[in-house]
Design a protein around this motif. Sequence first.
Motif, PDB file in Angstrom:
ATOM      1  N   ALA A  92       0.307  -1.039   0.021  1.00 13.04           N
ATOM      2  CA  ALA A  92      -0.075  -0.254   0.142  1.00 13.04           C
ATOM      3  C   ALA A  92       0.774   1.589  -0.259  1.00 13.04           C
ATOM      4  CB  ALA A  92      -0.629   0.173   1.139  1.00 13.04           C
ATOM      5  N   ALA A  93       0.133   2.604  -0.579  1.00 13.73           N
ATOM      6  CA  ALA A  93       0.694   3.533  -0.129  1.00 13.73           C
ATOM      7  C   ALA A  93      -0.027   4.918   0.181  1.00 13.73           C
ATOM      8  CB  ALA A  93       1.021   4.445  -1.618  1.00 13.73           C
ATOM      9  N   HIS A  94       1.030   5.697   0.732  1.00  9.57           N
ATOM     10  CA  HIS A  94       0.904   6.732   1.850  1.00  9.57           C
ATOM     11  C   HIS A  94       1.855   7.610   1.821  1.00  9.57           C
ATOM     12  CE1 HIS A  94       3.193   5.862   5.630  1.00  9.57           C
ATOM     13  NE2 HIS A  94       3.518   5.395   4.955  1.00  9.57           N
ATOM     14  N   THR A  95       1.306   9.062   2.850  1.00  8.99           N
ATOM     15  CA  THR A  95       1.340  10.001   3.066  1.00  8.99           C
ATOM     16  C   THR A  95       1.565   9.931   4.465  1.00  8.99           C
ATOM     17  OG1 THR A  95      -0.521  11.610   3.051  1.00  8.99           O
ATOM     18  CG2 THR A  95       1.168  11.153   0.952  1.00  8.99           C
ATOM     19  N   LEU A  96       2.283  10.762   5.222  1.00 11.78           N
ATOM     20  CA  LEU A  96       2.521  11.447   6.340  1.00 11.78           C
ATOM     21  C   LEU A  96       3.097  11.822   7.081  1.00 11.78           C
ATOM     22  CD1 LEU A  96       1.359   9.713   9.123  1.00 11.78           C
ATOM     23  CD2 LEU A  96       3.821   8.649   9.106  1.00 11.78           C
ATOM     24  N   LYS A  97       2.475  13.011   7.442  1.00 15.21           N
ATOM     25  CA  LYS A  97       2.896  14.112   8.267  1.00 15.21           C
ATOM     26  C   LYS A  97       3.920  14.432   9.259  1.00 15.21           C
ATOM     27  CE  LYS A  97      -0.993  16.965   6.278  1.00 15.21           C
ATOM     28  NZ  LYS A  97      -1.936  18.344   5.919  1.00 15.21           N
ATOM     29  N   ARG A  98       5.344  14.310   9.297  1.00 13.94           N
ATOM     30  CA  ARG A  98       6.026  14.261  10.296  1.00 13.94           C
ATOM     31  C   ARG A  98       6.760  15.473  10.374  1.00 13.94           C
ATOM     32  NH1 ARG A  98       9.183   8.965   8.831  1.00 13.94           N
ATOM     33  NH2 ARG A  98       9.975   9.402  10.704  1.00 13.94           N
ATOM     34  N   GLU A  99       7.694  15.612  11.514  1.00 12.47           N
ATOM     35  CA  GLU A  99       8.682  16.354  11.863  1.00 12.47           C
ATOM     36  C   GLU A  99      10.040  16.065  10.940  1.00 12.47           C
ATOM     37  OE1 GLU A  99       8.435  19.623  12.810  1.00 12.47           O
ATOM     38  OE2 GLU A  99       6.346  18.838  12.664  1.00 12.47           O
ATOM     39  N   ARG A 117       5.260  12.986   0.630  1.00 12.17           N
ATOM     40  CA  ARG A 117       5.208  12.274  -1.057  1.00 12.17           C
ATOM     41  C   ARG A 117       4.146  10.881  -0.233  1.00 12.17           C
ATOM     42  NH1 ARG A 117      10.222  14.554  -1.933  1.00 12.17           N
ATOM     43  NH2 ARG A 117      10.957  11.931  -1.606  1.00 12.17           N
ATOM     44  N   ILE A 118       3.577  10.306  -2.182  1.00  8.76           N
ATOM     45  CA  ILE A 118       2.922   9.379  -1.819  1.00  8.76           C
ATOM     46  C   ILE A 118       3.959   8.596  -2.194  1.00  8.76           C
ATOM     47  CG2 ILE A 118       1.504   8.236  -3.264  1.00  8.76           C
ATOM     48  CD1 ILE A 118      -0.531   9.912  -3.328  1.00  8.76           C
ATOM     49  N   HIS A 119       4.317   7.923  -1.204  1.00  8.10           N
ATOM     50  CA  HIS A 119       4.936   6.492  -1.188  1.00  8.10           C
ATOM     51  C   HIS A 119       4.627   4.737  -0.688  1.00  8.10           C
ATOM     52  CE1 HIS A 119       5.324   7.846   2.781  1.00  8.10           C
ATOM     53  NE2 HIS A 119       5.960   6.694   3.343  1.00  8.10           N
ATOM     54  N   ASP A 129      -8.667  -7.132   1.933  1.00  5.51           N
ATOM     55  CA  ASP A 129      -8.485  -6.260   0.768  1.00  5.51           C
ATOM     56  C   ASP A 129      -9.266  -5.286   0.829  1.00  5.51           C
ATOM     57  OD1 ASP A 129      -9.353  -8.920  -0.913  1.00  5.51           O
ATOM     58  OD2 ASP A 129     -11.174  -9.497  -0.668  1.00  5.51           O
ATOM     59  N   ARG A 130      -9.189  -4.658   1.981  1.00  8.76           N
ATOM     60  CA  ARG A 130      -9.464  -3.730   2.023  1.00  8.76           C
ATOM     61  C   ARG A 130      -8.454  -3.081   2.004  1.00  8.76           C
ATOM     62  NH1 ARG A 130     -12.810  -3.292   7.591  1.00  8.76           N
ATOM     63  NH2 ARG A 130     -12.934  -0.939   7.579  1.00  8.76           N
ATOM     64  N   LEU A 131      -7.329  -3.104   2.523  1.00  8.64           N
ATOM     65  CA  LEU A 131      -5.858  -2.703   2.603  1.00  8.64           C
ATOM     66  C   LEU A 131      -4.517  -2.462   1.470  1.00  8.64           C
ATOM     67  CD1 LEU A 131      -4.464  -3.634   6.363  1.00  8.64           C
ATOM     68  CD2 LEU A 131      -5.819  -1.054   5.014  1.00  8.64           C
ATOM     69  N   ASP A 132      -5.148  -3.754   0.628  1.00  9.28           N
ATOM     70  CA  ASP A 132      -4.160  -3.994  -0.443  1.00  9.28           C
ATOM     71  C   ASP A 132      -4.001  -2.835  -1.832  1.00  9.28           C
ATOM     72  OD1 ASP A 132      -1.565  -5.775  -1.450  1.00  9.28           O
ATOM     73  OD2 ASP A 132      -3.225  -6.844  -2.297  1.00  9.28           O
ATOM     74  N   HIS A 133      -2.891  -2.952  -1.549  1.00 10.76           N
ATOM     75  CA  HIS A 133      -2.685  -1.729  -3.003  1.00 10.76           C
ATOM     76  C   HIS A 133      -3.717  -0.769  -3.040  1.00 10.76           C
ATOM     77  CE1 HIS A 133      -0.893  -5.904  -4.519  1.00 10.76           C
ATOM     78  NE2 HIS A 133      -0.458  -4.736  -4.971  1.00 10.76           N
ATOM     79  N   ARG A 134      -3.841   0.330  -2.386  1.00 12.10           N
ATOM     80  CA  ARG A 134      -4.540   1.131  -1.864  1.00 12.10           C
ATOM     81  C   ARG A 134      -3.648   2.718  -1.485  1.00 12.10           C
ATOM     82  NH1 ARG A 134     -10.054  -0.513  -3.090  1.00 12.10           N
ATOM     83  NH2 ARG A 134      -9.764  -2.242  -2.137  1.00 12.10           N
ATOM     84  N   LEU A 135      -3.940   3.595  -1.525  1.00  5.91           N
ATOM     85  CA  LEU A 135      -3.802   4.253  -0.865  1.00  5.91           C
ATOM     86  C   LEU A 135      -4.203   4.298   0.287  1.00  5.91           C
ATOM     87  CD1 LEU A 135      -1.722   7.612  -0.923  1.00  5.91           C
ATOM     88  CD2 LEU A 135      -3.972   8.544  -1.719  1.00  5.91           C
ATOM     89  N   LEU A 136      -3.407   4.609   1.661  1.00  3.00           N
ATOM     90  CA  LEU A 136      -3.785   4.672   2.615  1.00  3.00           C
ATOM     91  C   LEU A 136      -4.432   5.606   3.378  1.00  3.00           C
ATOM     92  CD1 LEU A 136      -1.217   2.091   4.756  1.00  3.00           C
ATOM     93  CD2 LEU A 136      -3.149   1.178   3.753  1.00  3.00           C
ATOM     94  N   ASP A 137      -4.524   7.068   3.184  1.00  2.00           N
ATOM     95  CA  ASP A 137      -5.110   8.548   3.270  1.00  2.00           C
ATOM     96  C   ASP A 137      -6.541   8.252   3.041  1.00  2.00           C
ATOM     97  OD1 ASP A 137      -2.450   7.838   2.498  1.00  2.00           O
ATOM     98  OD2 ASP A 137      -2.373   9.716   3.503  1.00  2.00           O
ATOM     99  N   LEU A 159      -9.300   4.904   8.901  1.00  2.00           N
ATOM    100  CA  LEU A 159      -7.973   4.681   8.951  1.00  2.00           C
ATOM    101  C   LEU A 159      -7.101   5.693   8.589  1.00  2.00           C
ATOM    102  CD1 LEU A 159      -5.177   2.858   9.332  1.00  2.00           C
ATOM    103  CD2 LEU A 159      -5.388   2.056   7.238  1.00  2.00           C
ATOM    104  N   HIS A 160      -6.950   6.711   9.689  1.00  2.00           N
ATOM    105  CA  HIS A 160      -6.366   8.576   9.687  1.00  2.00           C
ATOM    106  C   HIS A 160      -5.974   8.320  10.657  1.00  2.00           C
ATOM    107  CE1 HIS A 160      -5.211  11.639   6.746  1.00  2.00           C
ATOM    108  NE2 HIS A 160      -5.811  11.922   8.016  1.00  2.00           N
ATOM    109  N   PRO A 161      -5.168   9.143  10.946  1.00  2.00           N
ATOM    110  CA  PRO A 161      -3.230   9.132  10.015  1.00  2.00           C
ATOM    111  C   PRO A 161      -3.571   7.305   9.444  1.00  2.00           C
ATOM    112  CG  PRO A 161      -2.632   9.907  11.971  1.00  2.00           C
ATOM    113  CD  PRO A 161      -3.987   9.591  12.226  1.00  2.00           C
ATOM    114  N   PRO A 162      -2.477   6.900   8.561  1.00  2.00           N
ATOM    115  CA  PRO A 162      -2.195   5.528   8.353  1.00  2.00           C
ATOM    116  C   PRO A 162      -0.391   5.167   8.904  1.00  2.00           C
ATOM    117  CG  PRO A 162      -1.371   7.123   6.180  1.00  2.00           C
ATOM    118  CD  PRO A 162      -2.536   8.552   7.155  1.00  2.00           C
ATOM    119  N   THR A 163      -0.308   5.460   9.998  1.00  2.00           N
ATOM    120  CA  THR A 163       0.705   5.174  10.760  1.00  2.00           C
ATOM    121  C   THR A 163       0.927   3.595  11.479  1.00  2.00           C
ATOM    122  OG1 THR A 163      -1.149   5.734  13.282  1.00  2.00           O
ATOM    123  CG2 THR A 163       0.935   7.831  12.176  1.00  2.00           C
TER     124      THR A 163
END
Length: 120
Positions: free
Chosen positions: A13-20, A28-30, A66-74, A79-83
């Motif tokens: 899966a891909a996601h973004t995450l706001k971090r310091e 970026r999406i990764h 199925d709910r997670l695989d090959h999804r944008l977790l955001d 599920l937010h944030p996708p930690t």
Amino acid sequence: MRFTISQRFFFDAAHTLKREIEAEGSRRIHGHTYHAEVWLAGERDPATGMVIDLGLLRRRLDAVRDRLDHRLLDEVPGLHPPTLENLCLFIAEALGELQASLARVRVWREALGDSCTLEF
């Protein structure tokens, strides 16, 4: 006697995450390959010899996967944030009636060495 059984699965899966720290790459999406393992504990049913039929657990985990695989977790509802922490909780909550036997949920990213475990 109490027994503990477990079942593993993985998803990409891909996601973004706001971090310091490591902020630019995280925003970026990764993507990652995630691994998850769920442990259920309880007494063995004398008629079946099982805590739970692993086929039933596998079926439930397939639905979670199925709910997670090959999804944008955001964009996954609930599920937010996708930690890693929120992924553990998301998986636990998705188990429905199996939650009563839940002992542990672990999510990890093998390539990075990151892991989170939710204990009950």
